[in-house]
Scaffold this motif. Structure first.
Motif, mmCIF file in Angstrom:
data_model
loop_
_atom_site.group_PDB
_atom_site.id
_atom_site.type_symbol
_atom_site.label_atom_id
_atom_site.label_comp_id
_atom_site.label_asym_id
_atom_site.label_seq_id
_atom_site.Cartn_x
_atom_site.Cartn_y
_atom_site.Cartn_z
ATOM 1 N N LEU A 75 0.827 -1.203 0.000
ATOM 2 C CA LEU A 75 0.000 0.000 0.000
ATOM 3 C C LEU A 75 0.868 1.262 0.000
ATOM 4 O O LEU A 75 1.909 1.309 0.648
ATOM 5 N N ASP B 54 11.699 6.277 -13.873
ATOM 6 C CA ASP B 54 11.740 7.690 -13.492
ATOM 7 C C ASP B 54 11.787 8.532 -14.769
ATOM 8 O O ASP B 54 12.504 8.194 -15.724
ATOM 9 N N ILE C 53 6.737 -0.446 1.079
ATOM 10 C CA ILE C 53 7.300 0.635 0.262
ATOM 11 C C ILE C 53 6.830 2.036 0.614
ATOM 12 O O ILE C 53 7.467 3.000 0.236
ATOM 13 N N ASP C 54 5.698 2.156 1.310
ATOM 14 C CA ASP C 54 5.282 3.480 1.762
ATOM 15 C C ASP C 54 6.350 4.023 2.720
ATOM 16 O O ASP C 54 6.870 3.289 3.570
ATOM 17 N N GLU C 56 6.435 5.946 5.381
ATOM 18 C CA GLU C 56 6.220 5.833 6.825
ATOM 19 C C GLU C 56 6.285 4.368 7.276
ATOM 20 O O GLU C 56 6.932 4.028 8.268
ATOM 21 N N THR C 74 14.558 0.197 -10.292
ATOM 22 C CA THR C 74 13.468 1.041 -10.818
ATOM 23 C C THR C 74 13.197 2.190 -9.854
ATOM 24 O O THR C 74 12.058 2.418 -9.435
ATOM 25 N N LEU C 75 14.265 2.908 -9.548
ATOM 26 C CA LEU C 75 14.173 4.031 -8.617
ATOM 27 C C LEU C 75 13.274 5.130 -9.185
ATOM 28 O O LEU C 75 13.292 5.411 -10.375
ATOM 29 N N THR C 76 12.470 5.726 -8.303
ATOM 30 C CA THR C 76 11.724 6.939 -8.648
ATOM 31 C C THR C 76 11.977 7.945 -7.527
ATOM 32 O O THR C 76 12.539 7.599 -6.481
ATOM 33 N N ARG C 77 11.536 9.185 -7.731
ATOM 34 C CA ARG C 77 11.687 10.204 -6.673
ATOM 35 C C ARG C 77 10.990 9.735 -5.392
ATOM 36 O O ARG C 77 11.546 9.815 -4.311
ATOM 37 N N ASP C 78 9.755 9.263 -5.520
ATOM 38 C CA ASP C 78 9.005 8.815 -4.350
ATOM 39 C C ASP C 78 9.744 7.705 -3.605
ATOM 40 O O ASP C 78 9.868 7.726 -2.391
ATOM 41 N N ARG C 79 10.195 6.724 -4.377
ATOM 42 C CA ARG C 79 10.840 5.586 -3.723
ATOM 43 C C ARG C 79 12.150 5.982 -3.074
ATOM 44 O O ARG C 79 12.538 5.413 -2.057
#
Lengths: 263, 263, 263
Positions: A75, B54, C53-54, C56, C74-79
């Protein structure tokens, strides 16, 4: 407390026949780890899976699909919004939705989310003992995805949760218990190898979501879903050399299940 | 209308030889459900897959890779932006890109996105009948990922779409048709089991993306891609016990394909 | 330069015995393509994987799990934000974390991220020659996930990187080298088929993350992790017909590994 009952081979065959005839289209909003396996399990059994995750599309699709699965294993904030939109659209269209509360009780964000969506009337809930106890707000001590409690210990929680929410609750483990808050069906079988392959529980929840969409006695249908998956697990374990060969053998066993051979 | 033509075993062998020699690096921006299988299909055939998502990195990588695949199966707003950046970078660097319009016509956001990127000159488009008809704006009645139309019914749409966009269009089903708007090649083979395993169509699109990067006649190359995958499907189905054992057998068959044995 | 040393079968057996007894819970923040395979590799060996993955929840879970894996495929800014939160929580709780710098050196965003997290004291780093050379800021010419350098050429980079960061560094290829900056262990074995199946390197990193959590000599344990995976690769390759049948055979081989049979 009510005594668990077995259901008959004929019940299982009846549900599976309906499932294969209807070939339900199941909208799976599930976790990143199990998507491929979940899709292949549903396809092996003759259902149609589809994963749609954008909030707007998920809402649109939930009204088209026959059933919706919500699995909170990976989630995120974004996905929780899309899931809420899908659940509301499913409810508005009269489609049943099923909750798999992965690791509820162990991690805060998903636990809060699960309690929130319980108010949105799931047709079914499928989890392990720790997860079902967490949803029922009984004391729990899990530290992740593996259940620290036997399913027998969670039976009381399952009955409470079913009575409170109106959902059919399946608490799975060495023995599975399926309850609508009044009746209880116990389902035996399966294999310990199933706990050493990722996604068997999550895929079962997707199968449950599909069986929950069949007309007739939902409690019996969901107990049938548990038995079908347990049976495939037994057959696969009988021929597997380990967890690797279990996976194709399990899908083959699901593919080869014929209702008439179950009776 | 122009009559479909077969292409020869020698054409298929020629394309496959080039593919294995060049071992193209294929940037796959594809859906969550099929990523592992897609990568393993490309690796089995001797190509190199890479998934970079990304937006900034995807644009950087599309100029390095030999080919780009855009598959909208689990499209989100974020991903659509990254895909657009990757397509533009691929075009600027002169790399061909291929579109797999999963469930176009059935869901609005992706349908709009697909129509938008058609203007960005895909080298190839691979879809089922419903999807290709939706892209060509012919009447369509799909309710998800499974095609409601035979590929023959979509042949007219494919020819129109190819003529309008300049792409080679492959509409796949029981028989595959591949067209550049002038010529049509029909490709036979495959197995019904392929529709019971998730990702066979999506993986074909990734193979098409790689074959689209070969020098020479793109129409012939893409028909060869369809034939190579169909052939592996036939061979796998001949030894599989069900959908589970089909998967490793399919990858093995791709791995074992030698061009000289095709002639 | 120090000469590489072999470690003994008894060392491998000792590490594996501890691993199976402790059954570490490994928090895998890994790329989209390899999640299922990574989980199945860990389960086959008797460890427990979990993907959270969230941001928090990832921070909350890293303090509960025994080890953390950070894979930037598969890195992203969020991750990247969620990964930083998880690393800091793991460090605060005294849990070791392992870095897999997929395609570092080839793509800018992830390269910057990897250099940033090197300051956060990874217990271990597992990469191919190009990746390790990029982290050590030696000249590199990779164009993606496949290493353009032999692991021997990267040995010097690995020793430097280990000395600078305090991590045990494993640079893997035809021969693996594992170093703490002072000692070097070479690990032979494996199979070329492993490079034709997606995720074998990424899954090795997850195994390394778990072995890094064992008490005792971390260098020896991580060399054992490399040997265990290489050994399973050899055994699977010996029975596989291609890359497809390699996958279940590899998981079976991991499942069947018994420490006493290694001595």
């Amino acid at each position: 407390m009510i005594q668990p009952q077995h259901h008959s081979h004929a019940d299982v065959a009846h549900s599976l026949t309906q499932y294969q005839q209807q070939s339900p289209l199941i909208h799976c909003m599930t976790n990143d780890v199990v998507q491929t396996f979940t899709a292949n399990v549903l396809l092996a059994l003759g259902a149609s899976p589809a994963m749609v995750i954008d909030a707007e599309e998920a809402a649109q699709f939930s009204a088209i699909a026959d059933a919706l699965l919500i699995n909170v294993g990976t989630l995120t904030r974004d996905r929780s919004g899309a899931m809420l939109a899908a659940i509301k659209a499913a409810n508005a269209a009269g489609r049943p939705w099923t909750l798999d509360p992965v690791a509820a009780g162990a991690l805060d964000f998903r636990t809060t989310f699960c309690h929130q969506v319980l108010a949105l009337k799931p047709a079914a809930i499928r989890g392990n003992a720790s997860e079902i106890m967490a949803l029922a707000k009984l004391e729990v001590s899990g530290r992740g995805v593996d259940s620290q409690h036997s399913s027998t210990a969670a039976l009381q929680a399952a009955v409470l949760l079913a009575a409170e929410t109106g959902a059919v609750v399946a608490v799975t483990g060495e023995v599975d218990f399926v309850t609508d808050g009044v009746r209880i069906i116990s389902v035996h079988g399966g294999s310990p190898l199933m706990t050493r392959v990722v996604g068997t529980g999550c895929a079962l929840s997707a199968v449950v979501a599909g069986f929950a969409a069949l007309p007739g006695d939902r409690l019996l249908h969901i107990a049938s879903a548990c038995r079908v998956v347990a049976l495939a697990g037994e057959r696969a374990a009988a021929v597997a050399q380990g967890t690797g060969s279990f996976i194709p053998a399990f899908l083959d066993a699901l593919y080869q299940l014929h209702p008439e051979a179950l009776v």
